[in-house]
Design a protein around this motif. Structure first.
Motif, mmCIF file in Angstrom:
data_model
loop_
_atom_site.group_PDB
_atom_site.id
_atom_site.type_symbol
_atom_site.label_atom_id
_atom_site.label_comp_id
_atom_site.label_asym_id
_atom_site.label_seq_id
_atom_site.Cartn_x
_atom_site.Cartn_y
_atom_site.Cartn_z
ATOM 1 N N GLY A 9 0.830 -1.199 0.000
ATOM 2 C CA GLY A 9 0.000 0.000 0.000
ATOM 3 C C GLY A 9 0.870 1.257 0.000
ATOM 4 N N ILE A 10 0.489 2.234 -0.820
ATOM 5 C CA ILE A 10 1.329 3.430 -0.976
ATOM 6 C C ILE A 10 1.501 4.155 0.350
ATOM 7 N N ARG A 11 0.395 4.436 1.021
ATOM 8 C CA ARG A 11 0.487 5.196 2.279
ATOM 9 C C ARG A 11 1.284 4.439 3.329
ATOM 10 N N ALA A 12 1.103 3.128 3.421
ATOM 11 C CA ALA A 12 1.829 2.340 4.415
ATOM 12 C C ALA A 12 3.333 2.402 4.172
ATOM 13 N N VAL A 13 3.728 2.341 2.907
ATOM 14 C CA VAL A 13 5.155 2.393 2.597
ATOM 15 C C VAL A 13 5.721 3.780 2.890
ATOM 16 N N ILE A 14 4.960 4.830 2.554
ATOM 17 C CA ILE A 14 5.399 6.197 2.868
ATOM 18 C C ILE A 14 5.602 6.356 4.369
ATOM 19 N N GLU A 15 4.650 5.880 5.146
ATOM 20 C CA GLU A 15 4.755 5.994 6.605
ATOM 21 C C GLU A 15 5.942 5.207 7.141
ATOM 22 N N ALA A 16 6.210 4.047 6.561
ATOM 23 C CA ALA A 16 7.353 3.236 7.000
ATOM 24 C C ALA A 16 8.670 3.962 6.731
ATOM 25 N N ILE A 17 8.773 4.604 5.582
ATOM 26 C CA ILE A 17 9.993 5.361 5.263
ATOM 27 C C ILE A 17 10.154 6.528 6.225
ATOM 28 N N ASN A 18 9.059 7.252 6.471
ATOM 29 C CA ASN A 18 9.121 8.397 7.386
ATOM 30 C C ASN A 18 9.429 7.978 8.817
ATOM 31 N N LYS A 64 -1.288 -11.249 -1.713
ATOM 32 C CA LYS A 64 -2.688 -11.402 -2.092
ATOM 33 C C LYS A 64 -3.519 -10.217 -1.616
ATOM 34 N N ASN A 65 -2.903 -9.324 -0.861
ATOM 35 C CA ASN A 65 -3.622 -8.192 -0.278
ATOM 36 C C ASN A 65 -3.729 -7.033 -1.266
ATOM 37 N N ASN A 66 -4.503 -6.022 -0.902
ATOM 38 C CA ASN A 66 -4.706 -4.846 -1.746
ATOM 39 C C ASN A 66 -3.466 -3.959 -1.690
ATOM 40 N N HIS A 67 -2.562 -4.162 -2.639
ATOM 41 C CA HIS A 67 -1.255 -3.495 -2.577
ATOM 42 C C HIS A 67 -1.253 -2.084 -3.155
ATOM 43 N N GLN A 68 -2.320 -1.704 -3.879
ATOM 44 C CA GLN A 68 -2.421 -0.363 -4.474
ATOM 45 C C GLN A 68 -1.237 -0.024 -5.381
ATOM 46 N N GLY A 69 -0.590 -1.044 -5.894
ATOM 47 C CA GLY A 69 0.509 -0.804 -6.814
ATOM 48 C C GLY A 69 1.875 -0.684 -6.180
ATOM 49 N N VAL A 70 1.976 -0.964 -4.870
ATOM 50 C CA VAL A 70 3.270 -0.818 -4.188
ATOM 51 C C VAL A 70 3.434 -1.921 -3.137
ATOM 52 N N VAL A 71 4.567 -2.603 -3.188
ATOM 53 C CA VAL A 71 4.944 -3.574 -2.156
ATOM 54 C C VAL A 71 6.394 -3.288 -1.762
ATOM 55 N N ALA A 72 6.675 -3.315 -0.476
ATOM 56 C CA ALA A 72 8.029 -3.043 0.010
ATOM 57 C C ALA A 72 8.508 -4.170 0.906
ATOM 58 N N ASN A 73 9.785 -4.450 0.810
ATOM 59 C CA ASN A 73 10.427 -5.397 1.721
ATOM 60 C C ASN A 73 11.130 -4.623 2.824
ATOM 61 N N ILE A 74 10.855 -5.001 4.061
ATOM 62 C CA ILE A 74 11.545 -4.409 5.204
ATOM 63 C C ILE A 74 12.570 -5.414 5.705
ATOM 64 N N SER A 75 13.797 -4.966 5.826
ATOM 65 C CA SER A 75 14.832 -5.855 6.337
ATOM 66 C C SER A 75 14.580 -6.122 7.816
ATOM 67 N N PRO A 76 14.801 -7.359 8.264
ATOM 68 C CA PRO A 76 14.660 -7.662 9.685
ATOM 69 C C PRO A 76 15.784 -7.068 10.528
ATOM 70 N N ILE A 77 16.807 -6.495 9.874
ATOM 71 C CA ILE A 77 17.897 -5.854 10.603
ATOM 72 C C ILE A 77 18.056 -4.425 10.109
ATOM 73 N N SER A 78 18.782 -3.637 10.856
ATOM 74 C CA SER A 78 19.128 -2.280 10.432
ATOM 75 C C SER A 78 20.543 -2.273 9.882
#
Length: 249
Positions: A9-18, A64-78
């Motif tokens: 989801g676009i908004r979810a990915v934006i929020e994750a980056i912020n 399978k979820n409503n991705h709205q055209g965006v999927v992001a991978n979050i690393s389990p580490i920093s």
């Protein structure tokens, strides 16, 4: 604790980056338009996050979820910057040991290398932002959790890391069959970084040229090469052997 490795989801990915989540890679549907998609692309450029533009079918396979055209991978580490990593290590270690991975692509090989790196006292692993194997759940599992203990830095280009390490007083040794020198001809007792190449292509020619030393494993059988994670283990344990011998004298 291991984090979820995917958001959509676009908004979810934006929020994750912020929120400064360690975004590893973002997949964006080709032709995606709108104010939110432009905001996302601006954030990606600003934060140096790699994006791949893919058909919608690729995104549908990812979730399978409503991705709205965006999927992001979050690393389990920093991840660290190379400047942070080298500064942290050189403050504590007289002869630090680093590992550079040039375009290694298999997540299980990556995990196995991280596990061996932890066992042999490697102070940090350096990978490239684009084209490198991501840190996934499989990476974590194969590393036996070592990925949470060995610092990992990301750089734009491995060659930049080579130059930075050399300027910091670290010799760079490339693992390659394109030399007459074996690992027994190189001294690993001083500050050292070892470069391992990709599974298919090895180390790129420009990085070989920039390295201080080239070294290979002696191959006595009819098969001409080892799996990269196995070869890496041999190199690292030769470092351990030489440094223990030096301490015992």
């Amino acid at each position: 604790m291991e984090k979820s490795t995917q958001i959509y989801g676009i908004r979810a990915v934006i929020e994750a980056i912020n929120a400064n989540e360690p975004i590893d890679k973002v997949f964006i549907q080709k032709g995606l338009k709108g104010d939110l998609s432009r905001e996302l692309e601006t954030l990606l450029r600003k934060n140096g996050i790699i994006a791949s533009y893919v058909p919608v079918e690729k995104l549908n396979r990812l979730t399978k979820n409503n991705h709205q055209g965006v999927v992001a991978n979050i690393s389990p580490i920093s991840f660290l910057s190379i400047e942070e990593m080298v500064a942290n290590v050189t403050e504590k270690e007289k002869a630090p040991l680093f590992l550079l991975l040039d375009q290694l692509s298999d997540v299980r090989n990556f995990g196995a290398i991280i596990r061996t790196a932890e066992c042999t006292g490697v102070d940090g692993i350096i990978i490239q932002k684009r084209g490198a194997a991501p840190v996934t759940a499989d990476t974590i599992k194969t590393s036996a959790g070592a990925a949470f203990r060995v610092p990992i830095a990301k750089v734009d280009h491995i060659k930049d890391a080579v130059f930075f390490l050399q300027a910091s007083g670290v010799q760079v040794v490339a693992a390659t069959e394109k030399t007459d020198n074996t690992i027994y001809d190189v001294s690993f007792t001083s500050p050292t970084a070892i470069i391992m190449g990709s599974e298919d292509l090895g180390i790129s020619p420009s990085i070989l040229k920039a390295s201080d030393h080239l070294a290979k494993l002696p191959m006595l059988g009819s098969i001409g090469s080892l799996n990269v994670s196995v070869a890496c283990g041999v190199f690292l344990y030769e470092v351990v052997r030489q440094r223990q011998d030096t301490l015992s004298k």
